[in-house]
Scaffold this motif. Structure first.
Motif, PDB file in Angstrom:
ATOM      1  N   ILE A  13     -16.270 -15.090 -12.535  1.00 29.79           N
ATOM      2  CA  ILE A  13     -15.749 -13.741 -12.437  1.00 29.79           C
ATOM      3  C   ILE A  13     -15.651 -13.196 -10.831  1.00 29.79           C
ATOM      4  N   VAL A  14     -16.856 -12.961 -10.360  1.00 33.22           N
ATOM      5  CA  VAL A  14     -17.079 -12.419  -9.290  1.00 33.22           C
ATOM      6  C   VAL A  14     -16.087 -13.123  -8.031  1.00 33.22           C
ATOM      7  N   VAL A  15     -16.192 -14.291  -8.040  1.00 33.07           N
ATOM      8  CA  VAL A  15     -15.551 -15.133  -6.947  1.00 33.07           C
ATOM      9  C   VAL A  15     -13.861 -14.796  -7.272  1.00 33.07           C
ATOM     10  N   PHE A  16     -13.497 -14.833  -8.668  1.00 35.80           N
ATOM     11  CA  PHE A  16     -12.170 -14.340  -8.905  1.00 35.80           C
ATOM     12  C   PHE A  16     -11.503 -13.077  -8.050  1.00 35.80           C
ATOM     13  N   PHE A  17     -12.546 -12.343  -8.286  1.00 37.27           N
ATOM     14  CA  PHE A  17     -12.348 -10.586  -7.854  1.00 37.27           C
ATOM     15  C   PHE A  17     -12.430 -10.584  -6.309  1.00 37.27           C
ATOM     16  N   VAL A  18     -13.091 -11.530  -5.766  1.00 40.86           N
ATOM     17  CA  VAL A  18     -13.306 -11.383  -4.279  1.00 40.86           C
ATOM     18  C   VAL A  18     -12.047 -12.413  -3.612  1.00 40.86           C
ATOM     19  N   TYR A  19     -11.383 -12.985  -4.276  1.00 38.11           N
ATOM     20  CA  TYR A  19     -10.207 -13.855  -4.022  1.00 38.11           C
ATOM     21  C   TYR A  19      -9.211 -13.020  -4.227  1.00 38.11           C
ATOM     22  N   VAL A  20      -8.770 -12.386  -5.408  1.00 41.70           N
ATOM     23  CA  VAL A  20      -7.645 -11.310  -5.442  1.00 41.70           C
ATOM     24  C   VAL A  20      -7.913 -10.102  -4.501  1.00 41.70           C
ATOM     25  N   ASN A  21      -9.020  -9.623  -4.083  1.00 41.96           N
ATOM     26  CA  ASN A  21      -9.143  -8.695  -2.846  1.00 41.96           C
ATOM     27  C   ASN A  21      -8.656  -9.022  -1.467  1.00 41.96           C
ATOM     28  N   PHE A  22      -9.093 -10.169  -1.309  1.00 42.76           N
ATOM     29  CA  PHE A  22      -8.644 -10.864   0.064  1.00 42.76           C
ATOM     30  C   PHE A  22      -7.151 -11.332   0.041  1.00 42.76           C
ATOM     31  N   ALA A  23      -6.738 -12.040  -1.094  1.00 39.96           N
ATOM     32  CA  ALA A  23      -5.223 -12.347  -1.314  1.00 39.96           C
ATOM     33  C   ALA A  23      -4.345 -11.191  -1.373  1.00 39.96           C
ATOM     34  N   ASN A  24      -4.641 -10.084  -1.535  1.00 43.07           N
ATOM     35  CA  ASN A  24      -3.825  -8.934  -1.884  1.00 43.07           C
ATOM     36  C   ASN A  24      -3.548  -8.215  -0.488  1.00 43.07           C
ATOM     37  N   LYS A  25      -3.749  -8.775   0.513  1.00 46.58           N
ATOM     38  CA  LYS A  25      -3.408  -8.073   1.897  1.00 46.58           C
ATOM     39  C   LYS A  25      -1.875  -8.065   1.831  1.00 46.58           C
ATOM     40  N   ALA A  26      -1.645  -6.966   2.659  1.00 47.75           N
ATOM     41  CA  ALA A  26      -0.005  -6.649   2.769  1.00 47.75           C
ATOM     42  C   ALA A  26       0.703  -7.754   3.937  1.00 47.75           C
ATOM     43  N   PRO A  27       1.984  -8.144   3.388  1.00 47.36           N
ATOM     44  CA  PRO A  27       2.673  -8.876   4.523  1.00 47.36           C
ATOM     45  C   PRO A  27       2.857  -8.299   5.528  1.00 47.36           C
ATOM     46  N   GLU A  28       3.022  -8.727   6.470  1.00 48.88           N
ATOM     47  CA  GLU A  28       3.449  -8.095   8.039  1.00 48.88           C
ATOM     48  C   GLU A  28       4.685  -7.994   8.165  1.00 48.88           C
ATOM     49  N   ASP A  29       5.630  -8.733   7.663  1.00 50.42           N
ATOM     50  CA  ASP A  29       7.100  -9.223   7.749  1.00 50.42           C
ATOM     51  C   ASP A  29       8.026  -8.261   6.768  1.00 50.42           C
ATOM     52  N   LEU A  30       7.588  -7.310   6.087  1.00 51.42           N
ATOM     53  CA  LEU A  30       8.496  -6.590   5.274  1.00 51.42           C
ATOM     54  C   LEU A  30       9.181  -5.406   6.100  1.00 51.42           C
ATOM     55  N   GLY A  31      10.293  -5.091   5.147  1.00 50.69           N
ATOM     56  CA  GLY A  31      11.261  -3.997   5.995  1.00 50.69           C
ATOM     57  C   GLY A  31      12.695  -4.738   5.962  1.00 50.69           C
ATOM     58  N   GLY A  84       2.334   6.360 -11.659  1.00 52.34           N
ATOM     59  CA  GLY A  84       1.001   6.605 -11.569  1.00 52.34           C
ATOM     60  C   GLY A  84       0.160   5.465 -10.969  1.00 52.34           C
ATOM     61  N   ARG A  85       0.908   4.188 -10.422  1.00 51.52           N
ATOM     62  CA  ARG A  85       0.072   3.070  -9.741  1.00 51.52           C
ATOM     63  C   ARG A  85       0.725   2.746  -8.440  1.00 51.52           C
ATOM     64  N   ALA A  86       1.801   3.543  -8.078  1.00 50.49           N
ATOM     65  CA  ALA A  86       2.483   3.313  -6.888  1.00 50.49           C
ATOM     66  C   ALA A  86       2.148   4.130  -5.772  1.00 50.49           C
ATOM     67  N   ARG A  87       2.225   3.728  -4.549  1.00 48.93           N
ATOM     68  CA  ARG A  87       2.245   4.633  -3.436  1.00 48.93           C
ATOM     69  C   ARG A  87       2.857   4.139  -2.478  1.00 48.93           C
ATOM     70  N   LYS A 101       0.105  -1.129  -7.898  1.00 48.41           N
ATOM     71  CA  LYS A 101      -1.174  -1.814  -8.101  1.00 48.41           C
ATOM     72  C   LYS A 101      -1.202  -1.810  -9.738  1.00 48.41           C
ATOM     73  N   SER A 102      -1.540  -3.087 -10.326  1.00 52.25           N
ATOM     74  CA  SER A 102      -1.580  -3.426 -11.692  1.00 52.25           C
ATOM     75  C   SER A 102      -2.777  -2.841 -12.250  1.00 52.25           C
ATOM     76  N   LYS A 103      -2.657  -2.431 -13.494  1.00 60.18           N
ATOM     77  CA  LYS A 103      -3.571  -1.423 -14.388  1.00 60.18           C
ATOM     78  C   LYS A 103      -5.152  -2.396 -14.336  1.00 60.18           C
ATOM     79  N   LEU A 104      -5.123  -3.830 -14.879  1.00 60.93           N
ATOM     80  CA  LEU A 104      -6.220  -4.422 -14.968  1.00 60.93           C
ATOM     81  C   LEU A 104      -6.966  -4.898 -13.796  1.00 60.93           C
TER      82      LEU A 104
END
Length: 154
Positions: A13-31, A84-87, A101-104
């Protein structure tokens, strides 16, 4: 034995959440580049009005709007922010980029809207950063925005 199983599950579970945190980086080529948003990846967790019309997994018709470009963009911004979950990451007349951002678990979707000048249409791209399937979340989000803009009483 039970302790080892519990320990392994907790570590996973910890590894999964660490993976999600690192994989959630914003793409640099949007726009918008030359009038186009970034293409969807091959995974089915993205929808775009600029995908190939034959690509039913990704293509979703652009949204036709009535009224001014500025009013329409403000409606979109207000609607997503009120969920409520958008910025808003970036906003300028004719383009707005949200992180939703998703809720869970905290998955982040990149959601872009492009309103070309002189054309009463909203192009969009809504894509998950992590995973394979989004269970239709991105398509549903755009369908809700389409419904909002179709209702001229707002």
């Amino acid at each position: 034995m039970v302790r080892w199983i519990v320990a392994v599950v907790l570590i996973l579970i910890v590894v999964f959440f660490v993976y999600v945190n690192f994989a959630n980086k914003a793409p640099e080529d949007l726009g918008v580049t030359d009038g186009f948003l970034k293409a969807c990846p091959s995974t089915p967790n993205c929808v775009s009005s600029q995908a190939d019309i034959e690509d039913s997994a990704h293509y979703f018709e652009p949204i036709v709007y009535f009224g001014t470009r500025k009013e329409t963009q403000l409606k979109i911004e207000s609607y997503l922010l009120n969920q409520g979950r958008a910025r808003i990451v970036k906003s300028e007349l004719g383009y707005v980029y949200f992180e939703v951002k998703s809720k869970l678990i905290g998955y982040i979707d990149d959601v872009e809207f492009y309103l070309p000048e002189g054309d009463s249409v909203v192009h969009f791209r809504s894509a998950s950063r992590v995973g394979y399937s989004d269970r239709g979340v991105n398509r549903e989000r755009i369908a809700q925005v389409r419904e909002l803009l179709a209702d001229q009483t707002n």
